[in-house]
Design a protein around this motif. Structure first.
Motif, PDB file in Angstrom:
ATOM      1  N   UNK A  88      56.105  -0.523  16.389  1.00 26.30           N
ATOM      2  CA  UNK A  88      57.103   0.520  15.981  1.00 26.30           C
ATOM      3  C   UNK A  88      56.313   1.837  16.458  1.00 26.30           C
ATOM      4  N   UNK A  89      57.424   3.170  17.557  1.00 29.93           N
ATOM      5  CA  UNK A  89      56.670   3.803  17.838  1.00 29.93           C
ATOM      6  C   UNK A  89      57.247   4.786  16.323  1.00 29.93           C
ATOM      7  N   UNK A  90      56.780   6.389  16.126  1.00 31.77           N
ATOM      8  CA  UNK A  90      56.786   6.743  15.163  1.00 31.77           C
ATOM      9  C   UNK A  90      57.718   7.856  16.034  1.00 31.77           C
ATOM     10  N   UNK A  91      56.183   8.436  16.908  1.00 26.83           N
ATOM     11  CA  UNK A  91      56.542   9.836  17.009  1.00 26.83           C
ATOM     12  C   UNK A  91      55.682   9.690  18.667  1.00 26.83           C
ATOM     13  N   UNK A  92      56.147  10.465  19.437  1.00 31.63           N
ATOM     14  CA  UNK A  92      56.082  10.435  20.954  1.00 31.63           C
ATOM     15  C   UNK A  92      55.694  11.537  21.480  1.00 31.63           C
ATOM     16  N   UNK A  93      55.240  12.110  22.129  1.00 31.23           N
ATOM     17  CA  UNK A  93      55.571  13.742  22.342  1.00 31.23           C
ATOM     18  C   UNK A  93      54.441  14.021  23.810  1.00 31.23           C
ATOM     19  N   UNK A  94      53.847  15.289  24.397  1.00 32.78           N
ATOM     20  CA  UNK A  94      53.067  15.651  25.142  1.00 32.78           C
ATOM     21  C   UNK A  94      51.640  14.991  24.561  1.00 32.78           C
ATOM     22  N   UNK A  95      50.802  14.338  25.381  1.00 33.69           N
ATOM     23  CA  UNK A  95      49.919  13.830  24.737  1.00 33.69           C
ATOM     24  C   UNK A  95      49.123  13.242  23.495  1.00 33.69           C
ATOM     25  N   UNK A  96      50.411  12.573  23.269  1.00 31.52           N
ATOM     26  CA  UNK A  96      50.730  12.335  21.115  1.00 31.52           C
ATOM     27  C   UNK A  96      51.199  10.722  21.787  1.00 31.52           C
ATOM     28  N   UNK A  97      50.884   9.673  20.723  1.00 33.42           N
ATOM     29  CA  UNK A  97      51.516   8.697  20.324  1.00 33.42           C
ATOM     30  C   UNK A  97      50.830   8.102  19.117  1.00 33.42           C
ATOM     31  N   UNK A  98      52.165   7.730  17.921  1.00 31.60           N
ATOM     32  CA  UNK A  98      52.183   6.862  16.893  1.00 31.60           C
ATOM     33  C   UNK A  98      52.776   5.372  16.394  1.00 31.60           C
ATOM     34  N   UNK A  99      51.963   5.312  16.550  1.00 30.69           N
ATOM     35  CA  UNK A  99      52.881   3.954  16.476  1.00 30.69           C
ATOM     36  C   UNK A  99      52.392   3.276  15.377  1.00 30.69           C
ATOM     37  N   UNK A 100      53.289   2.288  15.099  1.00 31.41           N
ATOM     38  CA  UNK A 100      53.087   1.856  13.345  1.00 31.41           C
ATOM     39  C   UNK A 100      53.194  -0.124  13.555  1.00 31.41           C
ATOM     40  N   UNK A 157      61.397   6.907  16.166  1.00 27.78           N
ATOM     41  CA  UNK A 157      61.996   6.429  14.986  1.00 27.78           C
ATOM     42  C   UNK A 157      61.931   7.435  14.320  1.00 27.78           C
ATOM     43  N   UNK A 158      61.008   8.528  14.030  1.00 27.97           N
ATOM     44  CA  UNK A 158      60.900  10.428  13.748  1.00 27.97           C
ATOM     45  C   UNK A 158      61.092  10.877  14.136  1.00 27.97           C
ATOM     46  N   UNK A 159      60.374  10.967  15.666  1.00 24.48           N
ATOM     47  CA  UNK A 159      60.590  11.745  16.172  1.00 24.48           C
ATOM     48  C   UNK A 159      61.053  12.665  16.898  1.00 24.48           C
TER      49      UNK A 159
END
Length: 223
Positions: A58-70, A209-211
């Motif tokens: 799941x994608x928790x935070x995606x932004x410019x130049x950043x992806x945090x998946x869990x 989901x959080x971003x």
């Protein structure tokens, strides 16, 4: 003869109209993230419970130049009376992709506390490296990666030009699977996430989901 009279002084200019007071600065965003099995914590104070599918990313935070998946995994645990069993799901692995602002280098970080060694960092000159607890941060341009550890937790600290991300690995309390670890997450913006990107000049709203809660409306939404 009498000297000529002095010319009259010009009247004082009218006073400028009063200026409206500057608008107050927006309140600082609270860090978002997730804890437990898991409880999502949003940017403006809202919360929600979320059950992920076993084995799904799941994608928790995606932004410019950043992806945090869990990665979510199913894991049963007992309530405090050790009688009632709860079949919950937990975040057990975190995968981060960061693109540096200076040169656009892509760095990928795997944090898998149930499958050591971890964290592993890819995309570095010289190949893949592991970041060890207590060592100086691994720095790649505007990106830094460090690990701290005590008796019960191991924390991955990732700092980009725009975000501070902490991933905390700890044992699942009263887990039916002995030694199973979960990961809690925290995201905090280091600059206004809705401002133009300093490298590209583009505005990209955070999502995930959080971003998606970093939307600037200062309204707490519970789910």
């Amino acid at each position: 003869p009498m000297p000529p009279p002095e010319p009259p002084h010009p009247p004082n200019p009218p006073a400028p109209p009063p200026f409206a007071p500057a608008p107050p600065s927006p309140p600082p965003l609270k860090p978002g993230g997730l804890t437990g099995d898991p409880h999502l914590h949003f940017a403006h104070g809202g919360e929600a419970d979320f059950r992920g599918e076993d084995g799904y990313l799941y994608a928790m935070l995606h932004h410019s130049g950043l992806a945090v998946n869990v990665l979510f995994e199913a894991c049963a645990f007992f309530l405090s009376d050790l009688v009632l069993k709860v079949r919950g799901t937990f975040v057990t692995d975190v995968f981060i992709k960061a693109v540096t602002e200076a040169t656009g280098r892509t760095v990928r970080i795997e944090f898998t506390p149930n499958m050591p060694p971890t964290p592993i960092v890819h995309g570095l000159e010289g190949g893949t490296r592991r970041v060890l607890p207590g060592r100086p941060p691994l720095v790649v341009e505007d990106l830094s990666i460090a690990v701290t550890q005590n008796d019960n937790t191991e924390v991955l600290h990732v700092r980009t030009g725009g975000w501070a991300i902490d991933a905390t690995a700890r044992l699942i309390q009263r887990s039916a699977t002995s030694g199973k670890k979960q990961v809690d997450l925290s995201f905090a913006p280091l600059r206004d996430p809705l401002a133009p990107n300093p490298k590209t000049g583009k505005v990209v709203a955070p999502h995930g989901l959080v971003g998606q809660s970093f939307d600037g409306d200062d309204i707490a939404v519970d789910g």
